[in-house]
Design an enzyme around this catalytic site. Structure first.
Site, mmCIF file in Angstrom:
data_model
loop_
_atom_site.group_PDB
_atom_site.id
_atom_site.type_symbol
_atom_site.label_atom_id
_atom_site.label_comp_id
_atom_site.label_asym_id
_atom_site.label_seq_id
_atom_site.Cartn_x
_atom_site.Cartn_y
_atom_site.Cartn_z
ATOM 1 N N THR A 12 115.446 -38.552 52.597
ATOM 2 C CA THR A 12 115.228 -40.229 52.740
ATOM 3 C C THR A 12 116.788 -40.633 51.895
ATOM 4 O OG1 THR A 12 113.523 -40.621 53.298
ATOM 5 C CG2 THR A 12 114.407 -42.342 52.173
ATOM 6 N N SER A 57 113.875 -32.889 56.832
ATOM 7 C CA SER A 57 113.293 -32.015 56.617
ATOM 8 C C SER A 57 112.581 -31.577 56.866
ATOM 9 C CB SER A 57 112.218 -32.464 54.531
ATOM 10 O OG SER A 57 111.498 -33.211 55.026
ATOM 11 N N SER A 58 112.030 -32.836 58.021
ATOM 12 C CA SER A 58 111.378 -32.305 59.564
ATOM 13 C C SER A 58 112.014 -31.045 60.145
ATOM 14 C CB SER A 58 111.187 -33.329 60.337
ATOM 15 O OG SER A 58 110.216 -34.112 59.531
ATOM 16 N N ASP A 89 108.843 -35.510 53.691
ATOM 17 C CA ASP A 89 107.865 -34.425 54.410
ATOM 18 C C ASP A 89 107.738 -33.586 54.184
ATOM 19 O OD1 ASP A 89 107.809 -37.690 55.374
ATOM 20 O OD2 ASP A 89 109.501 -36.793 57.721
ATOM 21 N N CYS A 275 88.698 -29.972 53.447
ATOM 22 C CA CYS A 275 89.211 -30.822 51.795
ATOM 23 C C CYS A 275 89.919 -30.333 51.243
ATOM 24 C CB CYS A 275 87.861 -30.067 51.066
ATOM 25 S SG CYS A 275 85.934 -30.484 51.782
#
Ligand code: ASP
Length: 338
Positions: A12, A57-58, A89, A275
């Protein structure tokens, strides 16, 4: 003069709106330079290596990680530090992967990016970029302050292989749930040296062969035998199993039989928790006792990002099942607490 290499991969930070589709697309480094005239005022010797093509970056993958690691290793002696501009990402995956590929790192590799493009008035890109450069340039007693792969974002510096992207809307996009931050930028830059890795005594070694033949099994109440066996009976060589709480799973016979069958077939199973905070403790509950007995490996408090890249890295080396299993439970680059 301190020499820093900026490696622009995309994200971005350098994106602009496509006039036709309206979607954000990667754009060249020149406009970053135009939007940050402050770069010229920094007293560093800056060079830029721009990726071609520039990526969201995907689209990152292990081949590109290897390319990135090779750029750093080839230019290692020329620069004091490296700043990688990268989409947020998958930044934690790239940072984790690089931490394993660059063994005995003694110089800073700081990844940064932004949530808003650099051309936007309220952008977070300028601060992230300028401070990342300052961190990469900081030395103590003639040595780099941060001999680590790390992520700088929204005033905080994280160990790369401890970080996760947890927010896609706030400027505070990253967290390090199980390890303290390495530095903080306020009026001054505060480094928390107790948490920063020691300088290695050996020279840098590049190890960039990755084996991606890994499956992921995320548990949930109601998961059925077909779903589990689609992974356990597949041709993958290792499985990252995301379990409940401190590493617990259902004790249903069909489930434990499926895991045992996979282990007998030579698959390595690593247990990490769903978690974000805390660690896997095999054997603490009845619901993880059997896993421990059958040879499931504990991922302790590793992030998913660190676990999967560490497995790809170790499986890419010429190592036996036992060696990989043992190394998965040890800290190689500060990625886990035993
Ligand atoms: N989609 C973007 C990327 O990861 C998001 C970002 O840069 O923050 O490349």
């Amino acid at each position: 003069m301190t020499k820093i290499l900026i490696i622009y991969t995309g994200g971005t930070i350098g994106m602009v709106n496509d006039p036709v589709t309206g979607a954000l697309i990667p754009f060249d480094f020149k406009q970053i330079q135009q939007n940050v005239p402050e770069l010229a005022r920094l007293n560093y010797d800056l060079d830029v290596h721009s990726f071609d093509p520039i990526l969201d970056s995907s689209n990152m993958n292990p081949e590109i990680w290897a390319e990135l690691a090779a750029i750093i290793s080839n230019q290692y002696d020329v620069y004091d530090g490296f700043v990688i501009l990268h989409g947020s990402d998958t930044m934690s995956f790239t940072a984790s992967a690089l931490s394993f590929m660059l063994k005995n790192l003694s110089k800073p590799v700081v990844l940064t990016g932004s949530q808003l493009p650099i051309g936007e008035i309220r952008t977070d890109a300028k601060e992230n970029l300028i401070t990342a450069l300052e961190i990469a340039a900081t030395k103590i007693n003639g040595q780099a302050m941060i001999p680590e792969v790390c992520i700088y974002f929204d005033y905080q510096l994280f160990r790369g292989n401890r970080s996760i992207k947890y927010n896609s809307e706030k400027f505070e996009a990253f967290r390090s749930p199980n390890y303290p931050i390495l530095a903080e930028a306020g009026v001054t830059l505060s480094f928390y040296s107790n948490y920063i890795q020691q300088h290695p005594s050996e020279p840098l070694v590049l190890e960039s062969v990755f084996n991606t033949n890994i499956g992921v099994l995320k548990l949930y109440p109601g998961i059925n035998i077909n779903t589990v066996q689609a992974i356990t009976r597949s041709s993958v060589q290792a499985i990252v199993m995301e379990t409940f709480g401190s590493g617990n799973t259902t004790t249903a016979q069909w489930f434990t039989d499926s895991l045992e069958e996979a282990i007998h077939a030579g698959k390595l199973i690593v247990d990490i928790s769903q978690c974000q905070r805390g660690a896997v403790e095999l054997g603490k509950y009845e619901t993880s006792k059997k896993l421990q007995q059958m040879g499931v490996i504990s991922g302790f408090d590793m992030t998913f990002e660190a676990t999967i890249t560490k497995l790809m890295y170790l499986m890419g080396q010429d190592l036996s099942y036992q060696q990989i299993a043992a190394l998965m439970e040890q800290s190689l680059r500060g990625e886990l607490t035993v």
